[in-house]
Design a protein around this motif. Structure first.
Motif, PDB file in Angstrom:
ATOM      1  N   PHE A  20      26.899  10.791   4.205  1.00 37.33           N
ATOM      2  CA  PHE A  20      27.334  11.436   5.450  1.00 37.33           C
ATOM      3  C   PHE A  20      26.513  12.689   5.757  1.00 37.33           C
ATOM      4  O   PHE A  20      25.933  12.830   6.828  1.00 37.33           O
ATOM      5  N   TRP A  21      26.487  13.631   4.828  1.00 36.62           N
ATOM      6  CA  TRP A  21      25.884  14.929   5.091  1.00 36.62           C
ATOM      7  C   TRP A  21      24.359  14.867   5.149  1.00 36.62           C
ATOM      8  O   TRP A  21      23.749  15.633   5.896  1.00 36.62           O
ATOM      9  N   THR A  22      23.727  13.983   4.378  1.00 32.38           N
ATOM     10  CA  THR A  22      22.261  13.848   4.455  1.00 32.38           C
ATOM     11  C   THR A  22      21.859  13.445   5.857  1.00 32.38           C
ATOM     12  O   THR A  22      20.973  14.059   6.466  1.00 32.38           O
ATOM     13  N   TRP A  23      22.502  12.411   6.383  1.00 34.93           N
ATOM     14  CA  TRP A  23      22.176  11.966   7.743  1.00 34.93           C
ATOM     15  C   TRP A  23      22.410  13.096   8.752  1.00 34.93           C
ATOM     16  O   TRP A  23      21.539  13.417   9.544  1.00 34.93           O
ATOM     17  N   HIS A  33      17.182  20.792  -0.071  1.00 35.52           N
ATOM     18  CA  HIS A  33      16.837  22.010  -0.800  1.00 35.52           C
ATOM     19  C   HIS A  33      16.870  21.757  -2.307  1.00 35.52           C
ATOM     20  O   HIS A  33      15.905  22.033  -3.001  1.00 35.52           O
ATOM     21  N   GLN A  34      17.988  21.212  -2.788  1.00 32.30           N
ATOM     22  CA  GLN A  34      18.166  20.989  -4.222  1.00 32.30           C
ATOM     23  C   GLN A  34      18.963  19.704  -4.426  1.00 32.30           C
ATOM     24  O   GLN A  34      19.719  19.283  -3.552  1.00 32.30           O
ATOM     25  N   GLY A  39      25.567  17.465  -7.666  1.00 36.79           N
ATOM     26  CA  GLY A  39      25.536  18.068  -6.348  1.00 36.79           C
ATOM     27  C   GLY A  39      24.186  17.990  -5.666  1.00 36.79           C
ATOM     28  O   GLY A  39      23.212  17.470  -6.208  1.00 36.79           O
ATOM     29  N   PHE A  40      24.154  18.541  -4.461  1.00 33.83           N
ATOM     30  CA  PHE A  40      22.931  18.594  -3.663  1.00 33.83           C
ATOM     31  C   PHE A  40      23.097  19.685  -2.619  1.00 33.83           C
ATOM     32  O   PHE A  40      24.207  20.137  -2.350  1.00 33.83           O
ATOM     33  N   ILE A  49      23.559  24.891   2.558  1.00 35.17           N
ATOM     34  CA  ILE A  49      24.891  24.336   2.322  1.00 35.17           C
ATOM     35  C   ILE A  49      24.815  23.502   1.055  1.00 35.17           C
ATOM     36  O   ILE A  49      23.926  22.661   0.905  1.00 35.17           O
ATOM     37  N   VAL A  50      25.753  23.742   0.156  1.00 35.88           N
ATOM     38  CA  VAL A  50      25.793  23.077  -1.148  1.00 35.88           C
ATOM     39  C   VAL A  50      27.025  22.173  -1.201  1.00 35.88           C
ATOM     40  O   VAL A  50      28.119  22.579  -0.782  1.00 35.88           O
ATOM     41  N   PHE A  51      26.855  20.976  -1.744  1.00 35.91           N
ATOM     42  CA  PHE A  51      27.953  20.029  -1.935  1.00 35.91           C
ATOM     43  C   PHE A  51      28.021  19.703  -3.414  1.00 35.91           C
ATOM     44  O   PHE A  51      27.030  19.289  -4.014  1.00 35.91           O
ATOM     45  N   VAL A  52      29.213  19.881  -4.001  1.00 36.64           N
ATOM     46  CA  VAL A  52      29.398  19.700  -5.440  1.00 36.64           C
ATOM     47  C   VAL A  52      30.579  18.765  -5.672  1.00 36.64           C
ATOM     48  O   VAL A  52      31.624  18.888  -5.014  1.00 36.64           O
ATOM     49  N   GLN A  53      30.406  17.838  -6.621  1.00 34.43           N
ATOM     50  CA  GLN A  53      31.489  16.935  -6.990  1.00 34.43           C
ATOM     51  C   GLN A  53      32.650  17.740  -7.563  1.00 34.43           C
ATOM     52  O   GLN A  53      32.478  18.530  -8.485  1.00 34.43           O
ATOM     53  N   THR A  54      33.838  17.541  -7.004  1.00 37.00           N
ATOM     54  CA  THR A  54      35.042  18.192  -7.512  1.00 37.00           C
ATOM     55  C   THR A  54      35.344  17.676  -8.914  1.00 37.00           C
ATOM     56  O   THR A  54      35.261  16.468  -9.165  1.00 37.00           O
TER      57      THR A  54
END
Length: 139
Positions: A20-23, A33-34, A39-40, A49-54
């Motif tokens: 979702f967020w990549t698109w 970025h990372q 995460g990514f 903006i960072v997304f991390v697995q809960t």
């Protein structure tokens, strides 16, 4: 003086959020970025903006924007045409739209935007920049 450096969002399903967020972020001009196992992140200018697995121990209570914490995240684009193109692509992808009966003025008669949800039901808004340099938003 103060600007946003980064925002970090915990997600319940990293792979679904990544799709979702990549698109979306690449569509909005962000670049990767990372990336690491849990995460990514995506960056635009100096902010990212960072997304991390809960962690599993915190997955028992799902996210809801009505609780204390993040209500929604909003992005600005230059034109109404970009909002319209995004709206069409969201429909093609089957992404849940919010307030479709009031689109594109769900935020008010002078606020041209699309509202939708990510895989965790985090509300996302993409609005055309106001000709007066002001933004209004829906709660």
């Amino acid at each position: 003086m103060g600007i946003i450096h980064h925002i970090e969002i915990n997600v319940s399903d990293l792979s679904a959020s990544k799709v979702f967020w990549t698109w979306l972020l690449e569509e909005l001009g962000f670049s990767k970025h990372q990336e690491w196992e849990q995460g990514f992140s995506y960056k635009e200018g100096d902010a990212y903006i960072v997304f991390v697995q809960t962690a599993d121990r915190f997955l028992d209570e799902p996210y809801h924007r009505g609780r204390t914490g993040l209500n929604h995240i909003a992005f600005a684009v230059d034109t109404k045409h970009q909002v319209d193109e995004l709206y069409a692509e969201l429909q093609r992808r089957g992404i849940p739209l919010l307030y479709p009966e009031r689109h594109p003025f769900a935020g008010g008669k002078e606020h041209y935007a699309v509202f939708f949800e990510d895989p965790d039901r985090i509300k996302v808004e993409v609005a055309a920049r106001s000709p007066f340099g002001q933004t209004k938003h829906i709660h």
